[in-house]
Design an enzyme around this catalytic site. Structure first.
Site, PDB file in Angstrom:
ATOM      1  N   HIS A   1      -8.951   9.160  -3.288  1.00 41.06           N
ATOM      2  CA  HIS A   1      -7.763   9.550  -4.048  1.00 41.06           C
ATOM      3  C   HIS A   1      -6.664   9.905  -3.059  1.00 41.06           C
ATOM      4  CE1 HIS A   1     -10.281  10.742  -7.855  1.00 41.06           C
ATOM      5  NE2 HIS A   1     -10.474   9.491  -7.441  1.00 41.06           N
TER       6      HIS A   1
ATOM      7  N   TRP B   1      -2.533   7.240 -11.112  1.00 42.86           N
ATOM      8  CA  TRP B   1      -2.626   8.429 -11.968  1.00 42.86           C
ATOM      9  C   TRP B   1      -1.220   8.769 -12.449  1.00 42.86           C
ATOM     10  CZ3 TRP B   1      -6.892  11.120 -13.565  1.00 42.86           C
ATOM     11  CH2 TRP B   1      -6.630  12.286 -14.296  1.00 42.86           C
TER      12      TRP B   1
ATOM     13  N   ASN C   1     -15.662  13.017 -11.047  1.00 44.14           N
ATOM     14  CA  ASN C   1     -14.328  13.045 -10.450  1.00 44.14           C
ATOM     15  C   ASN C   1     -14.224  14.106  -9.354  1.00 44.14           C
ATOM     16  OD1 ASN C   1     -11.333  12.317 -10.629  1.00 44.14           O
ATOM     17  ND2 ASN C   1     -11.265  14.543 -10.911  1.00 44.14           N
ATOM     18  N   GLU C   2     -13.684  13.730  -8.212  1.00 41.45           N
ATOM     19  CA  GLU C   2     -13.378  14.652  -7.102  1.00 41.45           C
ATOM     20  C   GLU C   2     -14.434  15.754  -6.997  1.00 41.45           C
ATOM     21  OE1 GLU C   2      -9.328  15.929  -7.703  1.00 41.45           O
ATOM     22  OE2 GLU C   2      -8.554  13.874  -7.614  1.00 41.45           O
TER      23      GLU C   2
ATOM     24  N   TYR D   1      -2.989  11.383  -2.446  1.00 45.02           N
ATOM     25  CA  TYR D   1      -1.820  12.143  -2.877  1.00 45.02           C
ATOM     26  C   TYR D   1      -1.073  12.625  -1.629  1.00 45.02           C
ATOM     27  CZ  TYR D   1      -3.696  11.896  -7.613  1.00 45.02           C
ATOM     28  OH  TYR D   1      -4.163  11.447  -8.821  1.00 45.02           O
TER      29      TYR D   1
ATOM     30  N   ARG E   1      -9.302   3.438 -15.936  1.00 49.82           N
ATOM     31  CA  ARG E   1     -10.275   4.487 -15.610  1.00 49.82           C
ATOM     32  C   ARG E   1     -10.130   5.579 -16.661  1.00 49.82           C
ATOM     33  NH1 ARG E   1     -10.068   9.130 -11.816  1.00 49.82           N
ATOM     34  NH2 ARG E   1     -12.154   9.622 -11.050  1.00 49.82           N
TER      35      ARG E   1
ATOM     36  N   GLU F   1      -7.442   6.948  -7.460  1.00 52.75           N
ATOM     37  CA  GLU F   1      -6.284   7.671  -7.990  1.00 52.75           C
ATOM     38  C   GLU F   1      -5.237   7.694  -6.890  1.00 52.75           C
ATOM     39  OE1 GLU F   1      -6.685  11.674  -9.356  1.00 52.75           O
ATOM     40  OE2 GLU F   1      -8.447  11.268 -10.589  1.00 52.75           O
TER      41      GLU F   1
END
Length: 548
Positions: free
Chosen positions: A231, A290, A164-165, A233, A87, A260
């Site tokens: 994503h 990531w 992105n995001e 996290y 990516r 991610e």
């Protein structure tokens, strides 16, 4: 990924406002994309497939091209480590230097030359609505339309990740309509690529907006070639949060991947990367870690200084750990890496033999299997009665097995696999008894210890162990002592045991072998009081190491 966003989402989590398991998923099933529009990679029955209908499961990493345009060798490096997808971070010029059409064309060409599927994303949209510097999805769509001449005809190789995001934590419900509008804008402009859309809440969707509106967004794409990207996290620090979210999409027949994710813990939390990777493998979903290198927070660098020979503990986990890239990645068949018509499994590998047996580790070697197309890897299993546990993966006919118990008998066997995913019959087994314990004389080593960050009551550290000898070290135990009452609370790249200030560390499977003149890195978080003096002496397998 924004660390500010991670902090904010973590604070909300601590307040008990995250309700991922409560918000209802879409329940209608996604439709298969019309065959006439499936010109390349596309969606079929809720899954990402290639133009020939072969299932494609992304296994790869993110690479910050727009900030490091000179690091194009990175594409070859991640491919050499087994990735099938990259990516690529781009900019439309709203916030960072715009990547030109010629530059994007060169990136696509290099992806193809390195036999990688290329996911292209505009990063300038990150945190819109909360970050005043962020651009809109509409602006990102305009950028893609400006690249149409470059991207047309590349549908077999390129996925367009609009932005992105593309929404922060402020009014994330505002994400839905602009996302639908951007999708329609690209389709009206004639784009036939699979389109990827990121979630709001800085990509983590902890308020469930993407989850609740996924069906409506999917239905807005008349081609049906749309995939959702979550994503993961610090919000995703429990197995239930991860599996609940992914299963909500799978059960609804809606395509999704982990676009991610991070693993190393920090002051905002400790993502459960093991569950993320295991769930992705079980559900046959893609994941993109990531990120390759160059992070402002180096804890998330997979490689140190863009050097593929210096993988961090995070990089070792992603490429060589359980459910990692080396074990699970399959090259896209458009590059000839697999044959959907190949149903012939490899022959069984030879009976493994053990060597370099210590109290906690050993090496296994076996006669290579053969295949009508080609063997791509091996899975080593521990056999106990009628059950098996995968303990290691390798692309060659040798592997180190670590984390064993002293004076214990184990039974191991090996499977071979090919690019089409066919698995061989199991090899014959070998029984091995580990040593009772003791040290390995003559080990040459040096150890570097550094504190990456501190906060009241805690800190993050990193230990780099270098083999200064002339032969590889297979299996190791590192010993040192804290002087100020510090305690290791979590570790990656190794397993700690602590008695008072004395700490002993044994390796993870992906850090068990230290090649001659090579090194491995172990990271950890710890608790502390007022003092935080670094340890002054280290020993490896009983031998004193130099300090650097």
């Amino acid at each position: 990924m924004s660390r500010v966003a991670a902090l904010l989402t973590r604070l909300v989590t601590l307040l008990g406002l995250v309700a991922l398991g409560v918000l209802g998923p879409a329940t209608a099933h996604a439709q298969s994309s019309p065959g006439a529009l499936a010109t390349g990679i596309h969606i079929s029955d809720g899954r990402l497939v290639e133009g020939n209908g072969n299932d494609f499961i992304m296994r790869g990493v993110n690479h910050a091209h727009t900030w490091y345009p000179g690091e194009t060798q990175s594409l070859a490096d991640v491919k050499a480590l087994g990735a099938n997808t990259v990516r690529v971070v781009l900019s439309n010029g709203h916030r960072w230097t715009k990547n030109s059409a010629a530059d994007v064309a060169a990136v696509v060409s290099q992806c193809k030359a390195n036999r990688l599927i290329c996911v292209l994303e505009v990063h300038d949209t990150t945190g819109y609505g909360e970050d005043a510097a962020a651009g809109t999805l509409d602006q990102a769509a305009d950028y893609w339309i400006g690249l149409k001449d470059v991207l047309a005809g590349e549908e077999n190789y390129v996925i367009v990740n609009i932005g992105n995001e593309p929404w922060g934590n402020t009014n994330p419900a505002g994400w839905t309509d602009p996302t639908i509008a951007a999708i329609k804008k690209l389709r009206n402009a004639g784009f036939e690529h699979t389109i990827m859309v990121d979630a709001p809440n800085w990509g983590q969707d902890w308020q469930g907006v993407m989850r609740a509106n996924a069906q409506a967004v999917y239905d807005a794409d008349t081609t049906g070639n749309l995939i959702f990207s979550i994503h993961m996290y610090s919000v995703y620090d429990t197995a239930q949060e991860i599996t609940d979210y992914l299963n909500a999409f799978v059960n609804a027949g809606l395509p999704i991947l982990i676009g991610e994710f991070g693993g190393p813990p920090d002051q905002w939390g400790d993502p459960d990367e093991d569950t993320m990777m295991a769930a992705a493998q079980q559900l046959r979903l893609g994941y993109l870690a990531w990120s390759w290198s160059g992070n402002t927070d180096p804890i998330l660098d997979l490689s140190i200084g863009f050097d593929p020979s210096r993988l961090s503990s995070w990089g070792q986990r992603i490429f060589n750990g359980a459910n990692g890239i080396a074990q699970t990645s399959r090259e896209a068949t458009v590059f000839g890496g697999g044959n959907p018509g190949d149903t012939q499994a490899p022959t069984a590998p030879g009976t493994p033999t053990a060597s370099a047996v210590t109290a906690t580790s050993l090496s296994l070697t076996w006669t290579a299997a053969t295949d009508n197309v080609g063997v791509t890897g091996y899975d080593v299993v521990r056999v106990s009665g009628g059950s098996e546990t995968t303990v290691a993966a390798s692309t060659t006919n040798t592997v180190a097995v670590t984390g064993l118990t002293a004076d214990t008998t184990y039974t191991f066997a090996v499977y071979a696999r090919d690019a089409a995913g066919n698995r061989s019959a199991r090899s014959a087994t070998v029984n091995v008894t580990t040593d009772e314990g003791g040290s390995t004389p003559g080990v040459g080593c040096s150890v570097g210890y550094r504190i990456i960050g501190e906060w009241p009551g805690g800190f993050q550290g990193e230990i780099t162990i270098r083999n200064t000898g002339t032969s590889a070290i297979s299996g190791w135990t590192l010993a040192f002592a804290f002087a100020n009452g510090q305690t290791v609370t979590n570790m990656w790249g190794g397993t700690p045991t602590q008695n008072g200030g004395a700490v002993r560390v044994t390796p993870a499977s992906y850090t068990s072998t230290i090649p001659a003149a090579g090194s491995v890195t172990v990271g950890f978080t710890g608790s502390k009081g007022a003092g935080n003096t670094a340890p002054t002496a280290f020993s490896l397998n009983g031998s004193t190491c130099a300090t650097t």
